[in-house]
Design an enzyme around this catalytic site. Structure first.
Site, PDB file in Angstrom:
ATOM      1  N   HIS A  14      -4.936  -0.437   7.493  1.00 54.57           N
ATOM      2  CA  HIS A  14      -4.746  -0.801   8.898  1.00 54.57           C
ATOM      3  C   HIS A  14      -5.669   0.088   9.727  1.00 54.57           C
ATOM      4  O   HIS A  14      -5.594   1.318   9.648  1.00 54.57           O
ATOM      5  CB  HIS A  14      -3.283  -0.621   9.315  1.00 54.57           C
ATOM      6  CG  HIS A  14      -2.348  -1.529   8.598  1.00 54.57           C
ATOM      7  ND1 HIS A  14      -1.175  -1.094   8.001  1.00 54.57           N
ATOM      8  CD2 HIS A  14      -2.405  -2.868   8.358  1.00 54.57           C
ATOM      9  CE1 HIS A  14      -0.558  -2.129   7.442  1.00 54.57           C
ATOM     10  NE2 HIS A  14      -1.284  -3.208   7.639  1.00 54.57           N
ATOM     11  N   GLU A  17      -4.603   3.242  11.873  1.00 56.09           N
ATOM     12  CA  GLU A  17      -3.848   4.304  11.225  1.00 56.09           C
ATOM     13  C   GLU A  17      -4.861   5.335  10.729  1.00 56.09           C
ATOM     14  O   GLU A  17      -5.419   5.220   9.639  1.00 56.09           O
ATOM     15  CB  GLU A  17      -2.983   3.736  10.096  1.00 56.09           C
ATOM     16  CG  GLU A  17      -1.911   2.775  10.625  1.00 56.09           C
ATOM     17  CD  GLU A  17      -1.067   2.132   9.537  1.00 56.09           C
ATOM     18  OE1 GLU A  17      -1.250   2.486   8.349  1.00 56.09           O
ATOM     19  OE2 GLU A  17      -0.231   1.276   9.871  1.00 56.09           O
ATOM     20  N   ARG A  56      -5.368  -2.595  14.426  1.00 55.51           N
ATOM     21  CA  ARG A  56      -4.650  -2.721  13.152  1.00 55.51           C
ATOM     22  C   ARG A  56      -5.391  -3.672  12.218  1.00 55.51           C
ATOM     23  O   ARG A  56      -5.508  -3.407  11.007  1.00 55.51           O
ATOM     24  CB  ARG A  56      -3.225  -3.216  13.401  1.00 55.51           C
ATOM     25  CG  ARG A  56      -2.359  -3.331  12.140  1.00 55.51           C
ATOM     26  CD  ARG A  56      -0.920  -3.662  12.535  1.00 55.51           C
ATOM     27  NE  ARG A  56      -0.059  -3.922  11.395  1.00 55.51           N
ATOM     28  CZ  ARG A  56       0.571  -2.975  10.683  1.00 55.51           C
ATOM     29  NH1 ARG A  56       0.400  -1.712  11.001  1.00 55.51           N
ATOM     30  NH2 ARG A  56       1.359  -3.298   9.669  1.00 55.51           N
ATOM     31  N   ASN A  63      -2.886  -5.952   4.682  1.00 52.97           N
ATOM     32  CA  ASN A  63      -1.897  -5.589   3.665  1.00 52.97           C
ATOM     33  C   ASN A  63      -0.899  -6.710   3.380  1.00 52.97           C
ATOM     34  O   ASN A  63       0.133  -6.469   2.757  1.00 52.97           O
ATOM     35  CB  ASN A  63      -1.136  -4.325   4.080  1.00 52.97           C
ATOM     36  CG  ASN A  63      -0.624  -3.543   2.884  1.00 52.97           C
ATOM     37  OD1 ASN A  63      -1.238  -3.542   1.819  1.00 52.97           O
ATOM     38  ND2 ASN A  63       0.511  -2.873   3.049  1.00 52.97           N
ATOM     39  N   ARG A  64      -1.203  -7.905   3.846  1.00 58.83           N
ATOM     40  CA  ARG A  64      -0.411  -9.086   3.496  1.00 58.83           C
ATOM     41  C   ARG A  64      -1.320 -10.175   2.921  1.00 58.83           C
ATOM     42  O   ARG A  64      -0.971 -11.357   2.928  1.00 58.83           O
ATOM     43  CB  ARG A  64       0.326  -9.639   4.733  1.00 58.83           C
ATOM     44  CG  ARG A  64       1.248  -8.641   5.425  1.00 58.83           C
ATOM     45  CD  ARG A  64       2.393  -8.175   4.555  1.00 58.83           C
ATOM     46  NE  ARG A  64       3.349  -7.347   5.293  1.00 58.83           N
ATOM     47  CZ  ARG A  64       3.226  -6.026   5.447  1.00 58.83           C
ATOM     48  NH1 ARG A  64       2.182  -5.391   4.919  1.00 58.83           N
ATOM     49  NH2 ARG A  64       4.133  -5.340   6.120  1.00 58.83           N
ATOM     50  N   HIS A 106      -0.996   5.222   4.576  1.00 62.10           N
ATOM     51  CA  HIS A 106      -0.625   4.604   5.842  1.00 62.10           C
ATOM     52  C   HIS A 106       0.038   5.647   6.738  1.00 62.10           C
ATOM     53  O   HIS A 106       0.529   6.674   6.267  1.00 62.10           O
ATOM     54  CB  HIS A 106       0.359   3.454   5.618  1.00 62.10           C
ATOM     55  CG  HIS A 106      -0.247   2.260   4.960  1.00 62.10           C
ATOM     56  ND1 HIS A 106      -0.518   1.090   5.640  1.00 62.10           N
ATOM     57  CD2 HIS A 106      -0.660   2.061   3.685  1.00 62.10           C
ATOM     58  CE1 HIS A 106      -1.062   0.213   4.800  1.00 62.10           C
ATOM     59  NE2 HIS A 106      -1.157   0.781   3.612  1.00 62.10           N
ATOM     60  N   GLU A 164       3.555   6.539   3.357  1.00 62.76           N
ATOM     61  CA  GLU A 164       3.743   6.368   4.804  1.00 62.76           C
ATOM     62  C   GLU A 164       4.070   7.733   5.404  1.00 62.76           C
ATOM     63  O   GLU A 164       4.984   8.412   4.946  1.00 62.76           O
ATOM     64  CB  GLU A 164       4.897   5.404   5.091  1.00 62.76           C
ATOM     65  CG  GLU A 164       4.615   3.949   4.772  1.00 62.76           C
ATOM     66  CD  GLU A 164       3.868   3.225   5.900  1.00 62.76           C
ATOM     67  OE1 GLU A 164       3.503   3.886   6.902  1.00 62.76           O
ATOM     68  OE2 GLU A 164       3.671   2.009   5.756  1.00 62.76           O
ATOM     69  N   TYR A 275       5.634  -3.333  13.937  1.00 63.89           N
ATOM     70  CA  TYR A 275       6.553  -4.360  13.466  1.00 63.89           C
ATOM     71  C   TYR A 275       7.118  -5.217  14.592  1.00 63.89           C
ATOM     72  O   TYR A 275       7.874  -6.161  14.328  1.00 63.89           O
ATOM     73  CB  TYR A 275       7.707  -3.728  12.679  1.00 63.89           C
ATOM     74  CG  TYR A 275       7.310  -3.215  11.309  1.00 63.89           C
ATOM     75  CD1 TYR A 275       6.017  -3.375  10.827  1.00 63.89           C
ATOM     76  CD2 TYR A 275       8.228  -2.576  10.488  1.00 63.89           C
ATOM     77  CE1 TYR A 275       5.652  -2.903   9.579  1.00 63.89           C
ATOM     78  CE2 TYR A 275       7.881  -2.107   9.234  1.00 63.89           C
ATOM     79  CZ  TYR A 275       6.583  -2.273   8.792  1.00 63.89           C
ATOM     80  OH  TYR A 275       6.231  -1.810   7.541  1.00 63.89           O
TER      81      TYR A 275
END
Length: 292
Positions: A14, A17, A56, A63-64, A106, A164, A275
């Site tokens: 991302h 980050e 991002r 990441n999807r 992340h 994370e 999110y």
């Protein structure tokens, strides 16, 4: 399990980050920091265009983008879909990985400390997690989406996992978390070196981890607009027990909304900024103890 021969450290999956992205920059400038005698360590900046833009992602969440069907679908042409295919070429396919272990770095705006996000109960990963958590009380272990059918970058290796760290604001380079993350990486690499030498460090006999069980969205109106925020008593209380009846949200006009579950859970990613677009106010986990 066989010897570890190649390890990949990925940062900036991302683009906003910065902790992981700038650690990759540092390791590329001083590669000796991450090299060990018995294995090779590769570095990869996951989403360079998004990192340059301080966003991002450009088109969609990288990441999807790692479902097998998506990686094989030539019709998917967003920047992140193309980038995911390029990363697969570098790191290898899920069935034929070119690296033995992936560390995907992340950061999060939630109070997650140093969280290892695992996608499997592989004995090697559990022992590594137990070792790291025994050395540092800020290390916690969370079991999330199983790697079978996963769309995460880490799923390109059987021994892939996410770190994370936070709370860190998006688009901010925080020296404290930069240093803590780098120290954790060195502990991981040192463990792998000892493993290759058959000198695995002693760990605890049990591992406490947090099993993902679901997610909760913010209260919204018929137009999808948020009508409440995280209650002050819950904010920054990631990994702390949330009991039925505890306040969870606070409406815009100051009314508390209680948690309506039937058992104690342990929220994580509480009020994670990234999110909001996913409709997630927090993820819920159950606390588990695994015998090693």
């Amino acid at each position: 399990m066989n010897q570890i021969n190649r390890v990949a450290i990925v940062g900036g999956t991302h683009g906003n980050e910065f902790t992981g992205a700038y650690l990759i920059k540092k390791f590329e400038q001083i590669p000796a920091l991450i090299q060990r005698p018995s294995f090779e360590t590769l570095t990869l900046l996951g989403n360079p265009q998004a990192f340059t833009a301080g966003k991002r992602y450009i088109d969609k969440d990288l990441n999807r983008c790692f479902f097998i069907d998506n990686l094989l679908d030539s019709r998917l042409s967003s920047y992140e879909d193309i980038r995911a295919k390029a990363i697969e070429q570098i790191l290898g396919q899920k069935s034929n990985s070119q690296v033995d272990l992936i560390i995907d770095l992340h950061s999060t705006t939630a109070n997650m400390g140093l969280s290892l996000m695992l996608g499997s109960h592989h004995p090697f990963l559990l022992k590594l997690a137990a070792y790291l958590s025994s050395r540092n009380s800020q290390v916690r272990v969370c079991y999330t989406q199983p790697e079978k059918g996963s769309n995460f970058l880490r799923s390109l290796s059987e021994l892939g996992f996410v770190i994370e760290v936070g709370p860190v604001a998006q688009g901010v380079l925080n020296a404290e978390w930069f240093q803590k993350t780098e120290e954790l990486i060195h502990n991981i690499l040192n463990y792998l070196e000892k493993y290759n030498q058959n000198l695995i460090p002693q760990t605890n006999e049990t591992l406490t981890y947090y099993q993902y069980v679901g997610a909760i969205d913010y209260p919204r109106n018929e137009y999808g607009e948020i009508q409440a925020m995280i209650h002050p008593q819950l904010q920054f209380r990631d990994y702390q027990p949330l009991n039925p009846g505890d306040p969870i949200f606070l409406t815009l006009d100051g009314k508390a909304i209680a948690y309506e579950g039937t058992s104690t859970v342990y929220p994580v990613f509480i009020n994670e900024a990234a999110y909001y677009e996913k409709g997630i106010a927090m993820c819920l986990t159950e606390k588990q103890v695994y015998s090693l």
